[in-house]
Write an enzyme that holds these catalytic residues in place. Structure first.
Site, PDB file in Angstrom:
ATOM      1  N   SER A 179       0.856  -1.189   0.000  1.00 37.58           N
ATOM      2  CA  SER A 179       0.000   0.000   0.000  1.00 37.58           C
ATOM      3  C   SER A 179       0.890   1.237   0.000  1.00 37.58           C
ATOM      4  O   SER A 179       2.033   1.177   0.461  1.00 37.58           O
ATOM      5  CB  SER A 179      -0.869   0.022   1.263  1.00 37.58           C
ATOM      6  OG  SER A 179      -1.536   1.267   1.381  1.00 37.58           O
ATOM      7  N   TYR A 194      -1.853  -0.814  10.561  1.00 40.66           N
ATOM      8  CA  TYR A 194      -1.936  -1.037   9.114  1.00 40.66           C
ATOM      9  C   TYR A 194      -0.695  -0.504   8.411  1.00 40.66           C
ATOM     10  O   TYR A 194      -0.083  -1.178   7.585  1.00 40.66           O
ATOM     11  CB  TYR A 194      -3.195  -0.360   8.577  1.00 40.66           C
ATOM     12  CG  TYR A 194      -3.456  -0.611   7.104  1.00 40.66           C
ATOM     13  CD1 TYR A 194      -4.027  -1.811   6.678  1.00 40.66           C
ATOM     14  CD2 TYR A 194      -3.130   0.343   6.140  1.00 40.66           C
ATOM     15  CE1 TYR A 194      -4.269  -2.045   5.335  1.00 40.66           C
ATOM     16  CE2 TYR A 194      -3.372   0.116   4.793  1.00 40.66           C
ATOM     17  CZ  TYR A 194      -3.945  -1.080   4.391  1.00 40.66           C
ATOM     18  OH  TYR A 194      -4.178  -1.314   3.058  1.00 40.66           O
ATOM     19  N   LYS A 198       2.105  -2.666   6.223  1.00 41.18           N
ATOM     20  CA  LYS A 198       2.375  -2.521   4.787  1.00 41.18           C
ATOM     21  C   LYS A 198       3.837  -2.182   4.525  1.00 41.18           C
ATOM     22  O   LYS A 198       4.401  -2.561   3.506  1.00 41.18           O
ATOM     23  CB  LYS A 198       1.431  -1.470   4.190  1.00 41.18           C
ATOM     24  CG  LYS A 198      -0.029  -1.919   4.197  1.00 41.18           C
ATOM     25  CD  LYS A 198      -0.223  -3.227   3.428  1.00 41.18           C
ATOM     26  CE  LYS A 198      -1.662  -3.662   3.351  1.00 41.18           C
ATOM     27  NZ  LYS A 198      -1.860  -4.910   2.584  1.00 41.18           N
TER      28      LYS A 198
HETATM   29  N1  LIG Z   1      -8.818  -0.516  -0.882  1.00 32.76           N
HETATM   30  C1  LIG Z   1      -7.730   0.262  -0.760  1.00 32.76           C
HETATM   31  O1  LIG Z   1      -7.806   1.514  -0.785  1.00 32.76           O
HETATM   32  C2  LIG Z   1      -6.387  -0.369  -0.626  1.00 32.76           C
HETATM   33  C3  LIG Z   1      -5.266   0.463  -0.780  1.00 32.76           C
HETATM   34  C4  LIG Z   1      -4.006  -0.087  -0.642  1.00 32.76           C
HETATM   35  C5  LIG Z   1      -3.864  -1.431  -0.372  1.00 32.76           C
HETATM   36  N2  LIG Z   1      -4.961  -2.214  -0.239  1.00 32.76           N
HETATM   37  C6  LIG Z   1      -4.741  -3.635   0.043  1.00 32.76           C
HETATM   38  O2  LIG Z   1      -5.324  -4.394  -0.983  1.00 32.76           O
HETATM   39  C7  LIG Z   1      -5.683  -5.677  -0.465  1.00 32.76           C
HETATM   40  C8  LIG Z   1      -7.127  -5.972  -0.847  1.00 32.76           C
HETATM   41  O3  LIG Z   1      -7.941  -4.993  -0.245  1.00 32.76           O
HETATM   42  P1  LIG Z   1      -9.430  -4.654  -0.702  1.00 32.76           P
HETATM   43  O4  LIG Z   1      -9.532  -3.183  -0.748  1.00 32.76           O
HETATM   44  O5  LIG Z   1      -9.814  -5.460  -1.883  1.00 32.76           O
HETATM   45  O6  LIG Z   1     -10.206  -5.117   0.610  1.00 32.76           O
HETATM   46  P2  LIG Z   1     -11.440  -6.093   0.854  1.00 32.76           P
HETATM   47  O7  LIG Z   1     -11.729  -5.992   2.301  1.00 32.76           O
HETATM   48  O8  LIG Z   1     -12.537  -5.805  -0.107  1.00 32.76           O
HETATM   49  O9  LIG Z   1     -10.840  -7.524   0.486  1.00 32.76           O
HETATM   50  C9  LIG Z   1      -9.931  -8.183   1.330  1.00 32.76           C
HETATM   51  C10 LIG Z   1     -10.184  -9.668   1.231  1.00 32.76           C
HETATM   52  O10 LIG Z   1      -9.222 -10.330   2.059  1.00 32.76           O
HETATM   53  C11 LIG Z   1      -9.905 -11.384   2.725  1.00 32.76           C
HETATM   54  N3  LIG Z   1      -9.214 -11.781   3.956  1.00 32.76           N
HETATM   55  C12 LIG Z   1      -9.105 -11.061   5.112  1.00 32.76           C
HETATM   56  N4  LIG Z   1      -8.481 -11.794   6.035  1.00 32.76           N
HETATM   57  C13 LIG Z   1      -8.176 -12.991   5.463  1.00 32.76           C
HETATM   58  C14 LIG Z   1      -7.544 -14.170   5.923  1.00 32.76           C
HETATM   59  N5  LIG Z   1      -7.098 -14.277   7.183  1.00 32.76           N
HETATM   60  N6  LIG Z   1      -7.393 -15.207   5.062  1.00 32.76           N
HETATM   61  C15 LIG Z   1      -7.855 -15.128   3.799  1.00 32.76           C
HETATM   62  N7  LIG Z   1      -8.486 -14.034   3.309  1.00 32.76           N
HETATM   63  C16 LIG Z   1      -8.640 -12.974   4.133  1.00 32.76           C
HETATM   64  C17 LIG Z   1     -11.279 -10.800   3.028  1.00 32.76           C
HETATM   65  O11 LIG Z   1     -12.217 -11.819   3.341  1.00 32.76           O
HETATM   66  C18 LIG Z   1     -11.583 -10.056   1.749  1.00 32.76           C
HETATM   67  O12 LIG Z   1     -12.240 -10.865   0.794  1.00 32.76           O
HETATM   68  C19 LIG Z   1      -5.421  -5.617   1.031  1.00 32.76           C
HETATM   69  O13 LIG Z   1      -4.169  -6.185   1.326  1.00 32.76           O
HETATM   70  C20 LIG Z   1      -5.392  -4.132   1.308  1.00 32.76           C
HETATM   71  O14 LIG Z   1      -4.665  -3.818   2.458  1.00 32.76           O
HETATM   72  C21 LIG Z   1      -6.213  -1.707  -0.363  1.00 32.76           C
END
Ligand SMILES: NC(=O)c1ccc[n+]([C@@H]2O[C@H](COP(=O)([O-])OP(=O)(O)OC[C@H]3O[C@@H](n4cnc5c(N)ncnc54)[C@H](O)[C@@H]3O)[C@@H](O)[C@H]2O)c1
Length: 290
Positions: A179, A194, A198
């Site tokens: 991230s 968080y 990251k």
């Molecule tokens: N959305 C943003 O703005 C953003 C920005 C930077 C990074 N990210 C990163 O991108 C990745 C995906 O995020 P997203 O926005 O799609 O979020 P989201 O919450 O929609 O999806 C995350 C998924 O991870 C799964 N998950 C959580 N814990 C788990 C576990 N212990 N085992 C297996 N699966 C698990 C959840 O069930 C969910 O389906 C994450 O690592 C997040 O930190 C997101």
């Protein structure tokens, strides 16, 4: 359109060698005959990346917590199944329930995928969670829980795939979703756990890239900025001013969409990035440029 054939020579070398021109640029994004794992692949960024990988030919295993996928996931699976074949081949989506914090489960799940499909080429360690609490009060169990998913879970996922790539001599690509929060602290957010997690993911990728380079296994991170998914919706829905505030923090003046990460994951997964390892690819609408 991607083709299933992997040309032996690329670009200018192909132009100089070949009597009959072929489009080698698009073939660098082709993943036919390759197998991928995407954690957190039930929704959000993970599902978007999984579909993109399947569209260019990969067999993609989406791993996530629910014991069974929901209707939306099944609809995406069915959409992928209806894509036309290329040279008689096409990618597909499969679902596996699993918890990335369980090391032995992760190792055996990927062993099972390899037993079934014969290989693992691409691993996207993407599952993550986001919680907030003030840094001086952050409860120990919540801090540990977040680190367990976002750091330990990424390691266990990468190990699970990397062990099989090494065993089979596959020059695979491991991609971790970090991230922009691994490099900057989010303004006005209490996200010490968080942000710490990251940053750790980025350093994990560099360390693993250095260890695994000799085996031809590449490890890179993708660092998105604010992307509109359930994860961010949980914050945006409770604080109405946040959408405008976050949008104003990058030069493009908006949040990103999950589909805006398709290009970068396809590039890192495929043969267009074979000299890229230990890198962090930032996709943040310019957030960090300001
Ligand atoms: N959305 C943003 O703005 C953003 C920005 C930077 C990074 N990210 C990163 O991108 C990745 C995906 O995020 P997203 O926005 O799609 O979020 P989201 O919450 O929609 O999806 C995350 C998924 O991870 C799964 N998950 C959580 N814990 C788990 C576990 N212990 N085992 C297996 N699966 C698990 C959840 O069930 C969910 O389906 C994450 O690592 C997040 O930190 C997101």
């Amino acid at each position: 359109m991607a083709t299933s054939a992997q040309p032996q020579v690329m670009g200018v070398a192909a132009a100089l060698a070949s009597a009959s021109p072929i489009r080698t640029a698009l073939s660098q994004f082709s993943l036919f005959d390759r197998v991928a794992l995407v954690t957190g692949g039930h929704r959000g960024i993970g599902l978007e990346m999984a579909l993109a990988l399947a569209e260019v030919g990969a067999i993609v295993y989406c791993l996530d917590l629910p014991s069974k996928p929901d209707q939306d996931w099944l609809k995406v699976q069915s959409y992928a199944a209806q894509l036309p074949a290329v040279d008689g081949k096409k990618g597909r989506l499969e679902y596996i329930a699993g918890d990335v914090t369980d090391q032995s489960e992760m190792w055996s799940i990927v062993e099972g995928i390899v037993k079934k499909e014969g290989r693992i080429d691409v691993c996207v360690a993407n599952a993550g969670i986001l919680r907030g609490a003030e840094c001086l009060e952050y409860p120990a169990d919540e801090f540990r829980k977040l680190i367990d998913v976002n750091v330990n879970g990424v390691l266990f996922t990468a190990q699970a795939a990397g062990r099989q790539m090494e065993r089979l001599g596959i020059k695979g690509s491991i991609i971790m979703t970090a991230s922009m929060s691994g490099s900057i602290a989010n303004q006005n957010q209490h996200w010490v756990a968080y942000n710490t997690s990251k940053s750790a993911v980025k350093q994990m990728a560099r360390s693993m890239a250095c260890e695994l380079g000799v085996k031809g296994i590449r490890v890179n991170t993708i660092s998105p900025g604010y992307i509109y998914t359930q994860m961010t919706r949980d914050f945006l829905d409770t604080k109405s001013h946040l959408m405008a505030e976050w949008s104003a923090q990058n030069p493009l003046g908006r949040l990103g969409r999950p589909d805006e990460l398709r290009g970068v994951v396809l590039w890192l997964a495929g043969d267009g990035s074979t000299f890229c390892t230990g890198s962090d690819i930032i996709v943040d609408g310019g957030h960090r440029a300001w």
